[in-house]
Design a protein around this motif. Sequence first.
Motif, PDB file in Angstrom:
ATOM      1  N   GLY A 105      19.745 -17.533 -21.890  1.00 21.93           N
ATOM      2  CA  GLY A 105      18.578 -16.902 -22.466  1.00 21.93           C
ATOM      3  C   GLY A 105      18.283 -15.706 -22.015  1.00 21.93           C
ATOM      4  N   LEU A 106      17.786 -14.922 -23.146  1.00 19.97           N
ATOM      5  CA  LEU A 106      17.512 -13.283 -22.781  1.00 19.97           C
ATOM      6  C   LEU A 106      15.940 -13.134 -23.337  1.00 19.97           C
ATOM      7  N   GLN A 131      10.552 -16.108 -18.935  1.00 16.54           N
ATOM      8  CA  GLN A 131      11.115 -17.596 -19.122  1.00 16.54           C
ATOM      9  C   GLN A 131      11.597 -17.500 -20.323  1.00 16.54           C
ATOM     10  N   SER A 132      12.720 -17.061 -20.549  1.00 15.04           N
ATOM     11  CA  SER A 132      13.582 -17.278 -21.411  1.00 15.04           C
ATOM     12  C   SER A 132      14.263 -18.786 -21.267  1.00 15.04           C
ATOM     13  N   GLY A 133      14.920 -19.247 -22.239  1.00 15.56           N
ATOM     14  CA  GLY A 133      15.739 -20.491 -21.981  1.00 15.56           C
ATOM     15  C   GLY A 133      15.323 -21.700 -22.318  1.00 15.56           C
ATOM     16  N   SER A 134      15.860 -22.993 -22.391  1.00 11.74           N
ATOM     17  CA  SER A 134      15.650 -24.063 -23.152  1.00 11.74           C
ATOM     18  C   SER A 134      14.490 -24.709 -22.588  1.00 11.74           C
ATOM     19  N   SER A 135      13.850 -25.408 -23.369  1.00 12.52           N
ATOM     20  CA  SER A 135      12.546 -26.324 -22.808  1.00 12.52           C
ATOM     21  C   SER A 135      12.928 -27.037 -21.698  1.00 12.52           C
ATOM     22  N   ALA A 179      17.121 -12.422 -17.922  1.00 10.53           N
ATOM     23  CA  ALA A 179      18.359 -13.320 -18.378  1.00 10.53           C
ATOM     24  C   ALA A 179      18.347 -14.479 -17.461  1.00 10.53           C
ATOM     25  N   SER A 180      18.647 -15.692 -18.102  1.00 10.90           N
ATOM     26  CA  SER A 180      18.363 -17.022 -17.565  1.00 10.90           C
ATOM     27  C   SER A 180      19.570 -17.869 -17.990  1.00 10.90           C
ATOM     28  N   MET A 181      19.795 -18.934 -17.032  1.00 13.12           N
ATOM     29  CA  MET A 181      21.062 -19.923 -17.355  1.00 13.12           C
ATOM     30  C   MET A 181      20.398 -21.166 -16.841  1.00 13.12           C
ATOM     31  N   GLU A 191      11.875 -14.181 -26.560  1.00 12.94           N
ATOM     32  CA  GLU A 191      12.672 -14.815 -25.967  1.00 12.94           C
ATOM     33  C   GLU A 191      13.897 -15.458 -26.741  1.00 12.94           C
ATOM     34  N   LEU A 192      15.067 -15.281 -26.460  1.00 11.97           N
ATOM     35  CA  LEU A 192      16.232 -15.690 -27.236  1.00 11.97           C
ATOM     36  C   LEU A 192      17.061 -16.863 -26.290  1.00 11.97           C
ATOM     37  N   GLY A 193      16.975 -18.005 -27.228  1.00 12.91           N
ATOM     38  CA  GLY A 193      17.552 -18.932 -26.337  1.00 12.91           C
ATOM     39  C   GLY A 193      19.191 -19.275 -27.062  1.00 12.91           C
ATOM     40  N   VAL A 194      20.116 -19.267 -26.358  1.00 11.42           N
ATOM     41  CA  VAL A 194      21.534 -19.432 -26.934  1.00 11.42           C
ATOM     42  C   VAL A 194      22.224 -20.499 -26.131  1.00 11.42           C
ATOM     43  N   PRO A 195      22.703 -21.563 -27.028  1.00  7.41           N
ATOM     44  CA  PRO A 195      23.692 -22.559 -26.440  1.00  7.41           C
ATOM     45  C   PRO A 195      25.068 -21.972 -26.196  1.00  7.41           C
TER      46      PRO A 195
END
Length: 239
Positions: free
Chosen positions: A146-147, A192-196, A165-167, A134-138
Amino acid sequence: MGVAIAACPHDVRAIGGGVGVDYTGGPGDQSTQDALGYLTTKLGGGGELTLIGARYDNTEIGAGTLGAVGVGIPVPGLTLIRASGARTIGDQDYRAFRLQAGPELNVGGGRTLGIFYLHVEDNLASLSNGVVTELGVPISPVLAGGLGAAIASKEGGRTSAQGTASMTWGPASRVQFLGEMSVGQNIVGFSQSGSSSQGGVLGRLPIVGNGSSKKETGAVKAEYGTQATGLVGIRFLFP
């Protein structure tokens, strides 16, 4: 559809949390609605502890309850070691368990990379073991992406592989909208990529189904072939 919770990045106090609702659509015209709540607290040294509860209603397995616990432990050279477990109990017969654990790395620029072991099982003869990245990207102060990718072995010698892919968009300090798409073979659930604040690694409801699709929080059994799933949700954060 499933959801989980982790620490809220906008909350600088020791204890925070949130509530929300989600809608998920998956293969075989299955769908899930859920309502969830969570509490998270900071631990000494930069760690965190999260408790999650959710009620869901799935078109295949009916209604039920999800409970989950997640912990993040800081380790020198890493951001955190994360571990989470989720238990699903259906109002009827369905039972499921999900375990995920592994390191989360700070890769610079506010980005994080998680590499996790995933174990999912339920009482519908579904068992899966795999690896999730999981990669989280601001992207901006109010937008995060997130990817994710996952590969897992399943009962019967099948292999599950998927990309996600998530946003997450926060138009106000206490409100967030989130969306997620996942595509793959024999999908076992959202990676479930993405921010906490989206829920972290604790709790997507997986896809359950064998010929007839099903989805639940914590365990999965999927149809054969290429599949796609989508999720939309909203979170209200506090304090």
